[in-house]
Write an enzyme that holds these catalytic residues in place. Structure first.
Site, PDB file in Angstrom:
ATOM      1  CE  LYS C  79      -3.968   1.938   2.581  1.00 27.98           C
ATOM      2  NZ  LYS C  79      -4.830   1.773   3.776  1.00 27.98           N
ATOM      3  CB  SER C 154      -8.160   3.546   2.696  1.00 31.95           C
ATOM      4  OG  SER C 154      -7.296   2.924   3.617  1.00 31.95           O
ATOM      5  CB  SER C 178      -8.421   0.783   5.656  1.00 31.63           C
ATOM      6  OG  SER C 178      -9.118   1.995   5.602  1.00 31.63           O
TER       7      SER C 178
END
Lengths: 485, 95, 491
Positions: C79, C154, C178
């Site tokens: 990420k 996210s 997330s």
């Protein structure tokens, strides 16, 4: 006419802790490094970097608390103080707010022989900011841009907040001096006001003499010498008095002191309205100190100045003046203590005389008793011992001392290199004395006729012929004995 | 609790150091009022004697030893918007 | 290349028996990215150069007969809010568009020490604020099950990459769901370990007391093994937990007879979409058939947790994002003529609307006069939530809920209504409040053929029980083996 107003002063002293590394990262705190070299992701406020608390900084904060008779808190909490400024990399300062590490202490100060107890409100830990260099002008006011150096960012500080117990500039100054001496003596701060490792903010208000209510206070910053403590207080007192006398009201504000004009001016706001939005720092858990930890710090507490002073005077027979010098000069005191440890047979007074006197005078131009001093206490003590035993004259010792400092060689060796020590052997000296007398019969007559001072001339001749090694008092008694027989 | 005014919002914008266009401000105001309105439900809970939690876990903070950690050269100039004399350059502070 | 869709552990075995080289698998991975990422848009940037260097090193070691860990040579996506030295770390924000991290996050160091191959940085909602990746300043990632839909967020880029064969594993971060919510939307496994299990050093902070890194995997078995790599105390993170090392793979293949499962009634009611609820009920039946005890309980903390979360997270974020000031790195507005303008314009132009909104919200709840009513009250409610869980776990081993009230929604569906988006995290938020481990595993499909996730929560530091429950389920079901149609075309 008696004074109409009394001043009420409280001090906030920021002291940089003498740790090797910063409060939350492993960067060096050494002063004077190239710009932006003592930095890492943590103190630069890089994305993703996290603070980890320095154990020694905690210890030193607790030591300061113990020295100032504070209650050491079992749980203290770091908070974020939020504001924007280019010298503050994270956009917040990590500081203790609601729950500081030390609460409620006191400090005894002495002014004109009278002791007064000043309350300590709290001591909290926090990180320092970086430095700004304003370009294109002398100060921030007209500068066209600024450069940011973050070497100092995240340096550990304690803020020591006093109660508003001080009533004069002299008291304020005595407070700072006493506090500085304590912090230096216990080794948590180097006491350097000029370099900013000790910074004083003065809260001052005025009230009518006899009043019990406090007036509105102003905070005066940028006070960076002892002299300017006096001057800043005096100038702020006059300013506030004038405002009050002319029927005005004091506005609570922060003011900057200018040593060149000896005035204070209001400090421009740090751009923000003052709403620091303190909240507990989520990157750090509460600092929990167990009874054991606090006890062990207490047990290992370095001796405080007043205790040292008492011990030196009552235990060692030193004068107050000498004790004060030794307390003020920490390196000198360490050397003195090291000498004491290996000199049970010599009077401490004798050692202090030599340390404070000749040794100090010789070392002063060479950086004093700092880490560059290679002279070992054992050899220095040995030198003093040679004097007491009569093997070396005081004069010879003084001559030998620079070499001893330089080479740190065994004084026995140095003495041999210089052609031996003092001649105290009576038969050897008698030979020289007889020779001098036979060569100076006219002077002998003068002495015999009562001009005893002329014996000094004979003495000088003996010293000359013995290359200064003759033991003076022995020589004199031999001369007088010879003449009078 | 949801009566967030434009004046409140302006104050918060100032504290946050954000430049926001008037049209966007109107939009933010509505959405923030909506969110704050939802939070009114927290008033229903009696929390008078509850100790606040700032962390999920209960332990003492980690401590590091006071030993200098040598830092590798950081390419500060690479990320710095303005770099001069090995320093971060910022525009004039006053005015 | 059908090898792209096997589990990471299986890939590790094939690399070790040399039926496949690491270079081959990295080649195949980048080819797959070339082929599908223009549709899926999972990646912001690739780490091609270092990936091949690492891959060749693994091949040399394996050729030389070196014993390496079970995940050595496995490609993993990261990420883009986790710092990777020498590579851009953007947080999907214009603010950090050109920011090159000068250091590696602790998890990156651990991955490299264990010879995993980091292949690229994945898309997210800007600064991890969102549930769909629609808040990315660059583009929206698409759900490989239906490209019209969001992958969740996210960490949507990381979840999408694992589903469509662009990576075998990925790392995400979870502040309020997330990791778990995108894992549910994408039909894979996502676990947020207990707070403190994994170092946050190098994770760009959103809400420090809630953030936790965690992996996306195709199986619970893979999750256990990657946790073995990335967990552990870190001297660089004060909040990382001082705990003895755990071998998470010991949770695998265990009997769950007698496991006490509590299911909050509130999370099986009308807040939850019908087909989601049905899938969860079927999953609970599977657990009953395995000998677990399932009970429905009153646990009414969910709504409060959402409110509390949207006070605490923005409050912490408002301070965490203050460092983005245009001084040392990141975006600086060209037009600023003085300091104040430099701040306000850089931040006004550099942050997107959702981030600005949360900064404003967080600043407000901390500001003078509102602190007690919002922030302090939220912290107290946080205590109540922690107490509620403590009470729950005195009676049950795990809590099960749907991971999300709905399946993946369409791009643009929620963007106008912040509360609708915020409520999408209702089931996942409480675990962050209390620092508990939580995992989402695929447990069925909606009528539209979209994956449904089952959330399993455990008590603090009890990842083993969570993994045990998830692994037992996957041994008797095959939802985790289902592939989106775009994968079948590819193979």
């Amino acid at each position: 006419m008696s004074p109409k107003y009394e001043m009420v002063i409280g001090l906030e002293v920021h002291a940089q802790l003498s740790t090797n590394t910063k409060l939350f990262c492993g960067c060096s705190t050494k002063f004077g490094a190239d710009v932006n070299t003592n930095v890492c992701p943590v103190c630069l406020g890089m994305p993703g970097a996290l603070p980890v608390l320095n154990r020694d900084a905690v210890t030193m904060a607790v030591q300061a608390g113990v020295a100032l008779n504070c209650d050491i808190q079992h749980e203290s909490v770091f908070a974020r103080k939020n504001y924007f400024y280019p010298d503050l990399p994270k956009g917040y300062q990590i500081s203790q707010f609601e729950l500081p590490v030390c609460l409620g202490g006191s400090l005894d100060i002495e002014v004109d022989g009278a002791v007064k107890r000043i309350g300590i409100t709290r001591i909290h830990m926090e990180e320092d900011a970086g430095k700004l260099l304003h370009q294109g002008a002398m100060g921030i006011a007209d500068s066209t841009y600024s450069l940011v150096d973050l070497n100092r960012a995240c340096t550990p500080l304690i803020e020591i907040v006093s109660e508003p117990d001080l009533r004069s500039a002299a008291e304020a100054r005595a407070y700072v001096e006493t506090l500085r001496q304590i912090l230096r003596t216990i080794g948590v701060n180097d006491g350097n006001l000029e370099e900013g490792s000790l910074r004083v903010d003065i809260n001052i208000s005025l009230r009518h003499v006899g009043a019990t209510q406090f007036g509105t206070r102003c905070e005066v910053k940028n006070v960076n010498s002892f002299r300017s403590i006096d001057r800043a207080i005096a100038s702020e007192f006059i300013r506030q008095q004038e405002v009050l006398e002319s029927g005005g009201r004091i506005v609570q504000q922060t003011r900057n002191y200018h040593d060149d004009t000896q005035t204070t001016t209001p400090l421009r706001d740090k751009e923000d309205a003052h709403d620091y939005r303190y909240f507990p720092e989520p990157d750090l858990l509460p600092l929990l100190l167990t009874d054991e930890r606090i006890q062990s710090i207490r047990a290992a507490m370095p001796e405080l100045p007043h205790a040292i002073c008492r011990r030196y005077q009552q235990g060692l027979g030193l004068t107050r003046a000498d004790a004060d010098i030794l307390i003020e000069e920490i390196g000198m005191r360490r050397f003195f203590e090291a000498c004491l440890a290996c000199a049970q047979d010599i009077s401490p007074k004798e050692i202090s005389k030599w340390v404070i006197g000749d040794l100090n005078a010789l070392l002063k131009p060479k950086g004093g008793f700092g880490p560059s001093l290679s002279l070992s206490p054992e050899y220095f003590v040995k030198l003093i011992r040679l004097i007491s035993s009569g093997a070396l004259s005081g004069k010879m010792a003084k001559e030998m001392l620079p070499q001893l400092i330089e080479t740190d060689q065994d004084p026995d060796v140095l003495m041999a290199n210089l052609g031996g020590g003092q001649i105290s052997d009576e038969s050897t000296l008698l030979e020289i004395v007889r020779k001098v007398i036979s060569e100076n019969l006219d002077v002998v007559e003068k002495v015999k006729s009562g001009k005893t001072a002329s014996a000094n001339f004979l003495m000088g001749q003996v010293m000359k012929q013995s290359q200064g090694k003759a033991k003076p008092d022995l020589v004199m008694s031999l001369i007088l004995a010879e003449i009078n027989t | 609790m949801s009566d967030l005014s434009m004046q409140d919002l302006d104050h918060v914008i100032k504290l946050s150091h954000l430049e926001i266009s008037p049209s966007r401000k109107d939009m933010y105001l509505k959405k923030l009022q909506q969110v704050l309105g939802y939070m009114d439900q927290l008033k229903r809970l009696n929390v008078d004697d509850v100790k606040p939690s700032s962390h999920a876990i209960n332990q003492s903070t980690r401590l590091r030893e006071d030993v200098v950690v040598p830092q590798p050269d950081l390419p500060l100039e690479l990320n710095a918007p303005q770099w001069e004399a090995h320093s971060f350059r910022v525009p004039k502070i006053l005015g | 290349m059908k090898d792209l869709f096997i589990s990471a552990i299986e890939l590790g075995k094939r690399l070790k028996n040399r039926s496949l080289t690491c270079r081959q698998i990295v080649d195949a991975t980048y080819q797959r990215i070339d082929a599908v990422d223009h549709q899926v848009k999972a990646f912001i940037s690739l780490m091609t150069e270092s990936a091949y260097i690492q891959a060749d090193a693994v091949d040399r070691l394996l050729d030389a007969g070196q014993e390496l860990g079970p995940l050595a040579g496995v490609p993993i996506a990261i990420k883009d809010n986790i710092c990777t030295k020498g590579y851009r770390t953007t947080c999907s924000s214009k603010m950090l568009e050109n920011f090159v991290a000068p250091y590696d996050a602790t998890v990156m160091t651990k991955l490299h020490q264990n010879h995993l191959i980091s292949i690229g940085k994945t898309n997210l909602d800007e600064f991890a604020m969102g549930s769909s990746t629609e808040n990315s300043a660059f583009f929206t990632t698409r759900n490989p099950w239906d490209l019209e839909r969001v992958p969740g967020g996210s960490s949507g880029g990381s979840s999408a990459a694992v589903v469509c064969g662009e990576a075998f594993l990925s790392l995400g971060s979870d502040t309020g769901g997330s990791i778990r919510q995108p894992a549910a939307f994408c039909g894979i496994v996502g676990i947020k370990p207990s707070y403190g299990r994994i170092s946050r050093y190098g994770l760009v902070a959103f809400a420090s007391s809630l953030d936790q890194i965690g992996p996306f995997t195709r199986t619970v078995e893979d999750a256990a093994h990657i946790l073995n790599v990335i967990c552990g105390p870190d001297p660089m993170d004060s909040t990382s937990a001082e705990l003895p090392p755990v071998d998470f793979s010991t949770a695998l293949g265990k009997d769950i007879k007698g496991l006490r499962i509590g299911v909050p009634k509130e999370m099986m009611g009308d807040k939850i979409a019908d087909d989601v609820r049905q899938a969860i009920e079927q999953a609970l039946d599977v657990y009953r058939s395995l000998g677990a005890i399932v009970e429905f309980v009153d646990f009414d903390m969910f709504d409060y947790a959402v409110s509390t979360y949207y006070i605490i997270a923005p409050a912490e974020a408002s301070a965490n994002l203050a460092r983005f000031d245009g001084v040392r790195y990141g975006y600086r507005s060209e037009s600023a003529t003085n300091l104040r303008e430099m701040y306000t314009r850089s931040r006004g132009e550099g942050f997107g609307p959702e981030v600005q909104r949360r900064i404003l919200l967080g600043t407000y709840v901390l500001s003078s006069g509102y602190y007690d009513a919002y922030y302090l009250r939220a912290q107290k409610v946080r205590t109540l939530i922690k107490n509620g869980f403590a009470d729950f776990f005195s009676r049950y081993d795990v809590m099960m809920t749907p991971t999300s009230p709905s399946v993946a929604f369409k791009v643009g569906d929620h963007s106008s209504d912040p509360m609708a988006m915020y409520l999408a995290d209702i089931a996942t938020i409480p675990a962050n409040m209390a620092g508990l481990p939580g995992m989402s595993i695929p447990c069925g499909f909606s009528r539209d053929g979209l994956p449904v996730g089952l959330q399993i929560l455990g008590k603090a530091y009890d990842e083993l029980t969570v993994l045990k429950a998830g692994d037992a389920y996957q041994r008797v079901t095959n939802f985790h083996l289902k592939q989106p149609s775009m994968n079948q075309v590819a193979s």
